[in-house]
Design an enzyme around this catalytic site. Structure first.
Site, PDB file in Angstrom:
ATOM      1  CG  ASP A  29     -32.369  -0.105  33.458  1.00 26.68           C
ATOM      2  OD1 ASP A  29     -32.882  -0.562  32.429  1.00 26.68           O
ATOM      3  OD2 ASP A  29     -31.333  -0.590  33.970  1.00 26.68           O
ATOM      4  CE  LYS A 134     -30.618  -2.363  31.308  1.00 29.88           C
ATOM      5  NZ  LYS A 134     -30.036  -2.562  32.623  1.00 29.88           N
ATOM      6  CB  CYS A 167     -27.908   0.456  33.861  1.00 29.91           C
ATOM      7  SG  CYS A 167     -28.174  -0.911  35.025  1.00 29.91           S
TER       8      CYS A 167
HETATM    9  N1  TIU Z   1     -30.125   0.501  36.133  1.00 29.27           N
HETATM   10  C1  TIU Z   1     -29.089   0.481  36.966  1.00 29.27           C
HETATM   11  O1  TIU Z   1     -28.208   1.324  36.928  1.00 29.27           O
HETATM   12  N2  TIU Z   1     -29.077  -0.538  37.926  1.00 29.27           N
HETATM   13  C2  TIU Z   1     -28.455  -0.418  39.149  1.00 29.27           C
HETATM   14  O2  TIU Z   1     -28.461  -1.349  39.947  1.00 29.27           O
HETATM   15  N3  TIU Z   1     -27.884   0.785  39.440  1.00 29.27           N
HETATM   16  C3  TIU Z   1     -27.301   1.175  40.616  1.00 29.27           C
HETATM   17  O3  TIU Z   1     -26.685   2.231  40.650  1.00 29.27           O
HETATM   18  N4  TIU Z   1     -27.447   0.424  41.691  1.00 29.27           N
END
Ligand code: TIU
Length: 227
Positions: A29, A134, A167
């Site tokens: 991500d 995802k 994530c």
């Molecule tokens: N990719 C990921 O970690 N999504 C989140 O929403 N992370 C947060 O820390 N908010």
């Protein structure tokens, strides 16, 4: 030709035996929505400068991994434009003025195909590198991650990206339960919260490596370069 020689990586709680031909770099991500102002991360009230420090170490690790000809997977968290895969609970969480799917400065927030949803230019996937879209926090939930790893004979994951405690940790836990060994370079993962960065890494390597191993990018680059 991917080398078959095992490389030893300095790590905690003990050395990690990297088997390059069965290892994938999984970059979680590294999207504009999490790393640039105006995206989902900032919408949740976070300071994006905290996670940007992971960009350069990831760039160097990705270059070394590519040079060694090893397998790479990129992931993106996001949803269908029709929001059919967005749980109502996730849409309203946070009680903010804006929600996933609303118009933001980089297009609709966390929606596939929008500018903010895409991977930052510094780490943009090369042609042929799979990108997993995802809807959840983990890379395995509701994706073809398992299928892709199985077809490529992957049993070890070097997991990087954002955020450490959300994530990255969710993916490492999902992978661990599926029998993968996970190695996490601490400078290649980022959190909006310094205390969660530390706790997120501690939780992985505690209890003899209950979820996996923690190292840094220099150790992984050295091991990969030796092959
Ligand atoms: N990719 C990921 O970690 N999504 C989140 O929403 N992370 C947060 O820390 N908010």
């Amino acid at each position: 030709m991917v080398p078959d020689k095992i490389a030893i990586v300095d790590a905690e709680p003990y050395a990690f035996e990297l088997w390059p031909s069965h290892a994938a770099l999984v970059i979680i991500d590294m999207q504009r929505d999490f790393l640039e102002p105006g995206g989902f991360g900032e919408m949740l009230g976070n300071d994006v400068s905290q996670v940007r420090r992971a960009i350069e170490p990831n760039r160097m690790l990705l270059a070394a991994w590519r040079a060694a000809g090893l397998f790479i997977i990129h992931t993106r968290e996001g949803h269908r434009p029709d929001l059919a895969d967005l749980p109502p609970s996730k849409r309203v969480r946070g009680r903010g003025s804006k929600h996933i799917g609303d118009e933001g400065p980089m297009g609709r927030i966390l929606i596939r195909g929008e500018k903010g949803h895409d991977i930052i230019p510094e780490l943009y996937p090369a042609k042929g590198e799979p990108v997993i879209d995802k809807p959840g926090k983990g890379a395995f939930h509701a994706t073809d991650m398992s299928t892709i790893l199985q077809y490529h004979g992957i049993r070890q994951l070097v997991v990087t990206g954002v955020t450490t405690e959300v994530c990255v940790n969710t993916t490492v836990r999902e992978a661990n339960d599926r029998g993968f060994d996970c190695l996490v370079p601490e400078d290649c993962v980022g959190s909006y919260f310094p205390e969660f960065q530390k706790a997120g890494l501690d939780m992985i390597k505690a209890q003899g490596g209950i979820f996996g191993w923690v190292t840094n990018s220099a150790h992984v680059i050295k091991a990969v370069g030796r092959n």
